[in-house]
Design an enzyme around this catalytic site. Structure first.
Site, short mmCIF file in Angstrom:
data_model
loop_
_atom_site.label_atom_id
_atom_site.label_comp_id
_atom_site.label_asym_id
_atom_site.label_seq_id
_atom_site.Cartn_x
_atom_site.Cartn_y
_atom_site.Cartn_z
N CYS A 187 -6.75 -23.76 77.29
CA CYS A 187 -8.10 -23.83 76.71
C CYS A 187 -8.24 -22.89 75.54
CB CYS A 187 -9.16 -23.40 77.71
SG CYS A 187 -9.07 -24.23 79.26
N CYS A 230 -6.47 -33.89 77.82
CA CYS A 230 -7.46 -33.09 77.12
C CYS A 230 -7.44 -33.53 75.66
CB CYS A 230 -7.11 -31.61 77.25
SG CYS A 230 -8.16 -30.51 76.28
N GLU A 255 -4.88 -31.98 67.95
CA GLU A 255 -4.03 -31.68 69.09
C GLU A 255 -4.61 -32.25 70.38
OE1 GLU A 255 -1.29 -27.88 68.23
OE2 GLU A 255 -3.28 -27.39 68.95
N CYS A 293 -17.30 -19.90 67.60
CA CYS A 293 -17.21 -19.07 68.80
C CYS A 293 -16.10 -18.06 68.56
CB CYS A 293 -16.92 -19.94 70.02
SG CYS A 293 -18.16 -21.23 70.28
N CYS A 312 -12.40 -18.27 70.28
CA CYS A 312 -11.70 -19.56 70.32
C CYS A 312 -10.84 -19.76 69.08
CB CYS A 312 -12.74 -20.68 70.42
SG CYS A 312 -12.02 -22.34 70.39
N CYS A 323 -13.24 -27.21 63.90
CA CYS A 323 -14.57 -27.17 64.52
C CYS A 323 -15.52 -26.43 63.59
CB CYS A 323 -14.50 -26.44 65.87
SG CYS A 323 -16.06 -26.48 66.80
N1 SAH Z 1 -16.64 -27.36 71.99
C1 SAH Z 1 -16.58 -27.70 73.39
C2 SAH Z 1 -15.23 -28.21 73.85
C3 SAH Z 1 -13.98 -27.50 73.40
S1 SAH Z 1 -13.51 -25.96 74.10
C4 SAH Z 1 -16.99 -26.50 74.22
O1 SAH Z 1 -17.07 -25.40 73.68
O2 SAH Z 1 -17.25 -26.67 75.40
C5 SAH Z 1 -13.21 -26.17 75.83
C6 SAH Z 1 -13.45 -24.89 76.62
O3 SAH Z 1 -12.45 -23.88 76.36
C7 SAH Z 1 -14.79 -24.22 76.28
O4 SAH Z 1 -15.41 -23.80 77.46
C8 SAH Z 1 -14.34 -23.02 75.46
O5 SAH Z 1 -15.29 -22.02 75.41
C9 SAH Z 1 -13.09 -22.61 76.19
N2 SAH Z 1 -12.24 -21.70 75.44
C10 SAH Z 1 -12.21 -21.47 74.11
N3 SAH Z 1 -11.27 -20.57 73.79
C11 SAH Z 1 -10.70 -20.19 74.97
C12 SAH Z 1 -9.63 -19.29 75.29
N4 SAH Z 1 -8.97 -18.66 74.34
N5 SAH Z 1 -9.29 -19.17 76.59
C13 SAH Z 1 -9.93 -19.87 77.55
N6 SAH Z 1 -10.92 -20.75 77.29
C14 SAH Z 1 -11.30 -20.90 76.02
#
Ligand code: SAH
Length: 324
Positions: free
Chosen positions: A313, A90, A76, A101, A104, A97
């Site tokens: 995000c 983006c 995506e 986390c 996420c 992944c």
């Molecule tokens: N793996 C990398 C890039 C992808 S995520 C990283 O973690 O930085 C991009 C950003 O979105 C990261 O800061 C992640 O923690 C955040 N993110 C993940 N899930 C989210 C959510 N549900 N709402 C807001 N931000 C989120």
């Protein structure tokens, strides 16, 4: 592609790339290529490594596209349109992944594989065919620094598409060896670190990768990045109600980062993903922000885009690809 260009002058590949980078939608548009060559390419070389499977348009102008790779992996990417005219893409660096986390959506998907540099660039070119784009963030699916060779190879080509390296941001969970690669790669890419918790115990609980690369080590690498590039490192901090949004935690974060221009905090309103967390209230976010400001830490609150189409995000996880 190369096979089809064998026997052609060496500048042909460059010509094809220049057309694609400027938003051409087919070989047919590449009018400085002989017609016979254009026809042969169209017959034998797919124009993109990705196929569009679905596209959603949000009320705020955000576009989210679901692609499949040639081997059927979901990918995506999102186009964000801002009032000041900025157009930011983006992109995903992996299908799914391998990290987990807990907040996420992508983290709950099965990991597919690293994307190639072409698969990363083809996400950008898809949007470039809609309109000119000038910013890029590696904040889609995946951990870019676990696929750093392909991410850097794609980044090297972005200026041809209209996106300078200074307007390109690589966001990481803190994958240490990759941070050093970004610092020494010779391109002035911006680094963003997803910190999310001001102490190791909480961070390990919500981001298991912290057991491998603890906070102090990653922050030291971020400081080296700042010293080498003279640019602030962005600190991403997703605001989770009752988890990481308390007053003491804001103080702890301010102490960890210190005043000045090494770091710039970006507080991220949480986008619900069905993982059991709730986003902090607007008041809680403002209070947290005020504490950082009082301690001289530069801070902004991220504008949420595309929430109504699950394009914000952490929401990138192809429907149907979710782990059961
Ligand atoms: N793996 C990398 C890039 C992808 S995520 C990283 O973690 O930085 C991009 C950003 O979105 C990261 O800061 C992640 O923690 C955040 N993110 C993940 N899930 C989210 C959510 N549900 N709402 C807001 N931000 C989120």
């Amino acid at each position: 592609m190369q096979q089809e260009l064998d026997g052609q002058p060496s500048y042909r590949a460059r010509q094809v790339w220049e057309w694609a980078a400027r938003g051409a939608a087919s070989y047919d548009e590449m009018t400085n290529l002989p017609r016979a060559l254009r026809d042969r390419l169209a017959e034998r070389v797919p124009f993109s490594t990705l196929t569009v499977v679905d596209e959603a348009h949000a009320r705020d102008g955000t576009v989210k596209t679901l692609f499949h790779t040639a081997d059927g992996r979901p990918v995506e990417a999102v186009l964000m349109r801002y009032r000041d005219g900025r157009r930011s893409v983006c992109v995903s660096s992996q299908s799914g992944c391998p990290l987990t986390c807990t907040f996420c959506a992508t983290g709950t998907m099965r990991f597919g594989r690293n994307l190639t540099a072409s698969e990363i660039l083809d996400q950008v070119l898809h949007f470039r065919r809609i309109e000119p784009v000038d910013h890029l963030v590696f904040m889609g699916m995946g951990e870019p620094l676990m696929n750093v060779d392909n991410v850097l190879a794609a980044a090297a080509r972005l200026p041809d598409i209209g996106i300078t390296h200074r307007r390109t941001t690589v966001s990481t969970v803190g994958w240490l060896p990759g941070i050093e690669r970004i610092t020494t790669c010779g391109m002035p890419l911006r680094l963003a670190f997803s910190l999310h918790a001001p102490d190791d115990a909480l961070r390990s609980r919500i981001m298991p990768v912290n057991d491998r690369y603890p906070l102090a080590d990653v922050l030291a690498a971020c400081r080296r990045h700042h010293e080498a590039t003279n640019r602030p490192v962005f600190i991403e901090y997703v605001m989770l109600a009752g988890v990481n949004d308390r007053y003491e935690q804001a103080l702890q974060l301010a102490r960890l980062l210190g005043p000045g221009f090494t770091f710039k905090v970006n507080l991220i309103p949480y986008n619900p993903t069905g993982t059991g967390y709730e986003g902090s209230s607007r008041e809680a976010i403002d209070a947290f922000r005020a504490v950082l400001e009082e301690h001289g830490v530069p801070v902004t609150v991220r504008l949420t885009r595309g929430r109504d189409i699950a394009a914000a995000c952490g929401q990138l996880a192809a429907a149907g690809a979710r782990r059961a």
